[in-house]
Design a protein around this motif. Structure first.
Motif, PDB file in Angstrom:
ATOM      1  N   ARG A 145       0.820  -1.210   0.000  1.00  0.00           N
ATOM      2  CA  ARG A 145       0.000   0.000   0.000  1.00  0.00           C
ATOM      3  C   ARG A 145       0.859   1.268   0.000  1.00  0.00           C
ATOM      4  NH1 ARG A 145      -4.587  -0.593   3.695  1.00  0.00           N
ATOM      5  NH2 ARG A 145      -5.637  -1.176   1.793  1.00  0.00           N
ATOM      6  N   GLU A 146       1.914   1.287   0.813  1.00  0.00           N
ATOM      7  CA  GLU A 146       2.765   2.481   0.863  1.00  0.00           C
ATOM      8  C   GLU A 146       3.500   2.707  -0.460  1.00  0.00           C
ATOM      9  OE1 GLU A 146       4.705  -0.716   3.565  1.00  0.00           O
ATOM     10  OE2 GLU A 146       2.708   0.137   3.296  1.00  0.00           O
ATOM     11  N   ASP A 147       3.768   1.633  -1.197  1.00  0.00           N
ATOM     12  CA  ASP A 147       4.384   1.770  -2.512  1.00  0.00           C
ATOM     13  C   ASP A 147       3.394   2.379  -3.504  1.00  0.00           C
ATOM     14  OD1 ASP A 147       6.944   0.441  -1.870  1.00  0.00           O
ATOM     15  OD2 ASP A 147       5.657  -1.314  -1.607  1.00  0.00           O
ATOM     16  N   TRP A 148       2.142   1.982  -3.387  1.00  0.00           N
ATOM     17  CA  TRP A 148       1.110   2.546  -4.261  1.00  0.00           C
ATOM     18  C   TRP A 148       0.965   4.049  -4.011  1.00  0.00           C
ATOM     19  CZ3 TRP A 148      -2.961  -1.515  -2.457  1.00  0.00           C
ATOM     20  CH2 TRP A 148      -2.562  -2.789  -2.861  1.00  0.00           C
ATOM     21  N   ILE A 149       1.012   4.439  -2.746  1.00  0.00           N
ATOM     22  CA  ILE A 149       0.905   5.855  -2.411  1.00  0.00           C
ATOM     23  C   ILE A 149       2.110   6.613  -2.967  1.00  0.00           C
ATOM     24  CG2 ILE A 149       0.912   7.532  -0.503  1.00  0.00           C
ATOM     25  CD1 ILE A 149      -0.754   5.409   1.068  1.00  0.00           C
ATOM     26  N   ALA A 150       3.294   6.065  -2.788  1.00  0.00           N
ATOM     27  CA  ALA A 150       4.503   6.701  -3.321  1.00  0.00           C
ATOM     28  C   ALA A 150       4.428   6.808  -4.843  1.00  0.00           C
ATOM     29  CB  ALA A 150       5.746   5.923  -2.888  1.00  0.00           C
ATOM     30  N   ALA A 151       3.913   5.757  -5.501  1.00  0.00           N
ATOM     31  CA  ALA A 151       3.772   5.788  -6.962  1.00  0.00           C
ATOM     32  C   ALA A 151       2.779   6.870  -7.374  1.00  0.00           C
ATOM     33  CB  ALA A 151       3.327   4.426  -7.486  1.00  0.00           C
ATOM     34  N   GLY A 152       1.700   7.010  -6.642  1.00  0.00           N
ATOM     35  CA  GLY A 152       0.723   8.059  -6.930  1.00  0.00           C
ATOM     36  C   GLY A 152       1.320   9.445  -6.772  1.00  0.00           C
ATOM     37  N   GLN A 153       2.141   9.624  -5.745  1.00  0.00           N
ATOM     38  CA  GLN A 153       2.801  10.913  -5.539  1.00  0.00           C
ATOM     39  C   GLN A 153       3.805  11.197  -6.661  1.00  0.00           C
ATOM     40  OE1 GLN A 153       4.210  10.077  -1.584  1.00  0.00           O
ATOM     41  NE2 GLN A 153       2.506  11.214  -0.630  1.00  0.00           N
ATOM     42  N   ALA A 154       4.525  10.172  -7.079  1.00  0.00           N
ATOM     43  CA  ALA A 154       5.472  10.340  -8.185  1.00  0.00           C
ATOM     44  C   ALA A 154       4.718  10.668  -9.475  1.00  0.00           C
ATOM     45  CB  ALA A 154       6.316   9.081  -8.359  1.00  0.00           C
ATOM     46  N   LEU A 155       3.605   9.989  -9.712  1.00  0.00           N
ATOM     47  CA  LEU A 155       2.802  10.254 -10.896  1.00  0.00           C
ATOM     48  C   LEU A 155       2.297  11.697 -10.880  1.00  0.00           C
ATOM     49  CD1 LEU A 155       1.436   9.292 -13.493  1.00  0.00           C
ATOM     50  CD2 LEU A 155      -0.466   8.471 -12.073  1.00  0.00           C
ATOM     51  N   GLN A 156       1.872  12.166  -9.725  1.00  0.00           N
ATOM     52  CA  GLN A 156       1.414  13.548  -9.598  1.00  0.00           C
ATOM     53  C   GLN A 156       2.519  14.519 -10.035  1.00  0.00           C
ATOM     54  OE1 GLN A 156       0.724  14.790  -5.563  1.00  0.00           O
ATOM     55  NE2 GLN A 156      -0.058  16.782  -6.161  1.00  0.00           N
ATOM     56  N   ARG A 157       3.730  14.288  -9.567  1.00  0.00           N
ATOM     57  CA  ARG A 157       4.846  15.169  -9.923  1.00  0.00           C
ATOM     58  C   ARG A 157       5.154  15.107 -11.423  1.00  0.00           C
ATOM     59  NH1 ARG A 157       6.286  13.401  -4.799  1.00  0.00           N
ATOM     60  NH2 ARG A 157       7.665  11.747  -5.498  1.00  0.00           N
TER      61      ARG A 157
END
Length: 160
Positions: free
Chosen positions: A81-93
């Motif tokens: 789950r924390e990897d998914w959140i990090a991926a979402g944050q990276a995608l946002q950037r």
């Protein structure tokens, strides 16, 4: 896309999400946001067929071959789950940076929606990393407007 096109449940799901013209502000993909026939890219990069043989969708570029652009895969070392959140944050950037430079993004998650294809990509193409998003980045003359719900429909404190 070709594997999913042979899977009845995936085809039915795409049909369910593609809306007919002037259908109102419902969930899904409005007819003016997808082509009547999937656009051909060079090199070939399969796209979902939202119209699925119906006379819906935009016809403006149906005879134009477009560039695939840059294909990028966002990956994580693990798949928690924390990897998914990090991926979402990276995608946002990535998307904010792209938008600041007039670069458009097209998401191609088809291969990630089927477990065996996602695992094949992880093992054979991505050195064991977990794919979280596949997208194409490039320039396009398309100035289409995204469909958005009113904020009152999505904010909990605004709902009745």
């Amino acid at each position: 896309q070709e594997v999913q096109a042979q899977a009845t449940l995936f085809t039915l799901d795409v049909i369910r999400w593609s809306r007919p013209p002037e259908s109102g502000p419902l969930d899904g993909v409005p007819a003016e946001a997808y082509p009547r026939e999937p656009v051909t890219t060079e090199p070939a990069f399969p796209q979902r067929d939202y119209a699925h043989g119906r006379p819906w969708g935009d016809e403006s570029d149906r005879f134009t071959v477009t560039s695939t652009g840059l294909v990028a895969t966002l990956t994580t070392l693990a798949d928690r789950r924390e990897d998914w959140i990090a991926a979402g944050q990276a995608l946002q950037r990535v998307l904010l940076h792209a938008a600041a430079h007039d670069v458009r993004a097209a998401f191609h998650t088809q291969a990630l929606e089927m477990t065996h294809l996602r695992e094949f990509a992880r093992q054979e193409l991505l050195s064991g990393e977990h794919p979280q998003m596949i997208m194409r980045l490039g320039f396009t003359p398309d100035e289409g407007v995204g469909v958005r719900r009113p904020i009152s429909e999505v904010r909990e404190d605004d709902r009745a």
